[in-house]
Design a protein around this motif. Structure first.
Motif, PDB file in Angstrom:
ATOM      1  N   SER A 222      11.828   1.978 -12.584  1.00  0.00           N
ATOM      2  CA  SER A 222      11.388   0.917 -13.262  1.00  0.00           C
ATOM      3  C   SER A 222      11.995   0.708 -14.160  1.00  0.00           C
ATOM      4  CB  SER A 222       9.484   2.445 -13.996  1.00  0.00           C
ATOM      5  OG  SER A 222      10.206   3.035 -13.742  1.00  0.00           O
TER       6      SER A 222
ATOM      7  N   LYS B 155       4.780   3.374  -9.116  1.00  0.00           N
ATOM      8  CA  LYS B 155       4.759   3.023 -10.619  1.00  0.00           C
ATOM      9  C   LYS B 155       3.598   1.475 -10.222  1.00  0.00           C
ATOM     10  CE  LYS B 155       6.647   5.683 -13.314  1.00  0.00           C
ATOM     11  NZ  LYS B 155       6.271   6.627 -14.202  1.00  0.00           N
TER      12      LYS B 155
ATOM     13  N   ALA C 188       8.278  -5.043 -15.875  1.00  0.00           N
ATOM     14  CA  ALA C 188       6.828  -4.182 -15.895  1.00  0.00           C
ATOM     15  C   ALA C 188       5.417  -4.607 -15.921  1.00  0.00           C
ATOM     16  CB  ALA C 188       7.336  -3.796 -17.282  1.00  0.00           C
TER      17      ALA C 188
END
Length: 340
Positions: A113, A142, A163
């Motif tokens: 991540s 994630k 993200a």
């Protein structure tokens, strides 16, 4: 082939009663790694000699299935007992597991991540991936980066980052012990499945291409053998039903050709040098077919090679058939087609 030195002693085998083990553990006791037409009968015989069996049967259960070693309880002998081959017209019964697809256990390429989006897209381009999971450690998923999820950021006027480009919901997950067919709708919808071991660690990924490849590897031999069995019945049955079958199966048999085991086709055409009746009957049977342009010895030899390959398939040999074996099946099926 199993050697005498590798075969467990009677005491070692008896000590297994009541224990739970997996196929790989049972094979290891005999110095073997895979189930095939050689190892399965030998291990089965060794267990039965000491009065043992496994439940479910080690011959057909999944590789990761826990088997219980139990007392051997033979089924009542049927009319055609005595032939240890797999009956014609039958297929092994085994649920197909996620873990049976090789890519499900071959490891998984992922990014952390903390990686840059450019790291992810470079890997996707390099390996021609449509998606890439984002995993911290071995089990902390994630999200998943896809080309579509990245494009969606641009369409919204945003600058894509790792993200904000990750898909975090509705990620298709499966575990190695689960049945494959229940997950096919997800695979069709998303194009992939992320695979976890029972521990929760991610160990592989399955794509639609993997399913196509595996289906071809597993299904093609079954279809070819099915064609061969059908064509053998059509070629031999009409002329050899009745007395020829009774010579092979016994005088009290119905003479129904469809009741013959695959190996008995060979006895029907090649006889047995130690049995005068079988030998003479086989000579008459071959003449009755009227195949003037077919060499009997070559035909029987190829039929026997097909029998060995057929049993290899039916006994779940872990090693796929090679192209020479596939060609052997194709060629024999083609020969039978010409004789119809």
């Amino acid at each position: 082939m199993m050697s005498g030195a590798q075969r467990p002693s009677r005491r070692q085998l008896l000590a297994l009663k009541g224990q739970t083990l997996r196929v790989s553990e049972l094979l290891a006791l005999f110095g073997e790694r895979v189930r095939n037409y050689q190892t399965v009968p030998l291990i089965q015989e060794a267990l039965q000699e000491v009065g043992l069996d496994t439940h479910p049967s080690f011959t057909t259960c999944g590789l990761m299935t826990d088997m219980l070693v139990v007392a051997y309880n033979p089924a009542p002998l049927a009319d055609d007992a005595g032939d240890d081959e797999v009956p014609t017209g039958t297929l092994p019964q085994q649920s197909f597991k996620i873990g049976d697809i090789p890519s499900a256990r071959e490891g998984i390429v992922a990014v952390k991540s903390t990686a840059l989006l450019s790291n992810a897209t470079h890997t996707m381009r390099q390996k021609n991936y449509s998606q890439l999971p984002v995993i911290d450690g071995l089990a902390d998923l994630k999200g998943v980066i896809t080309w579509s999820s990245i494009t969606a950021r641009y369409e919204k006027g945003e600058t894509p980052t790792l993200a904000n480009s990750m898909v975090k919901d509705s990620i298709p997950l499966a575990e190695v012990h689960q049945e494959l067919f229940t997950h096919l709708p997800e695979l069709r919808q998303y194009g992939y499945l992320l695979v976890r071991e029972n521990s929760g660690n991610f160990v592989g990924i399955i794509t639609a291409a993997d399913i196509t490849t595996r289906f071809h590897t597993l299904a093609l031999p079954f279809f070819l053998v099915g064609e061969i069995e059908f064509r053998l019945r059509v070629c031999l049955g009409p002329k050899l039903t009745g007395d020829p079958v009774r010579v092979v199966k016994g005088p009290s048999h119905s003479g129904d050709f469809s009741k013959l085991m695959f190996g008995e086709y060979i006895k029907l055409l090649d006889g047995d040098q130690s049995n005068e009746n079988l030998r003479l009957s086989a000579n008459d049977n071959w003449k009755a077919l009227g195949w003037g342009g077919v060499d009997r010895a070559q035909f029987v030899s190829q039929l026997n090679r097909v029998r060995v390959i057929r049993n290899q398939i039916a006994h779940f040999d872990e090693k796929p058939l090679d192209m020479l074996q596939i060609d052997e099946l194709r060629e024999f099926s083609g020969l039978l087609k010409q004789l119809l």
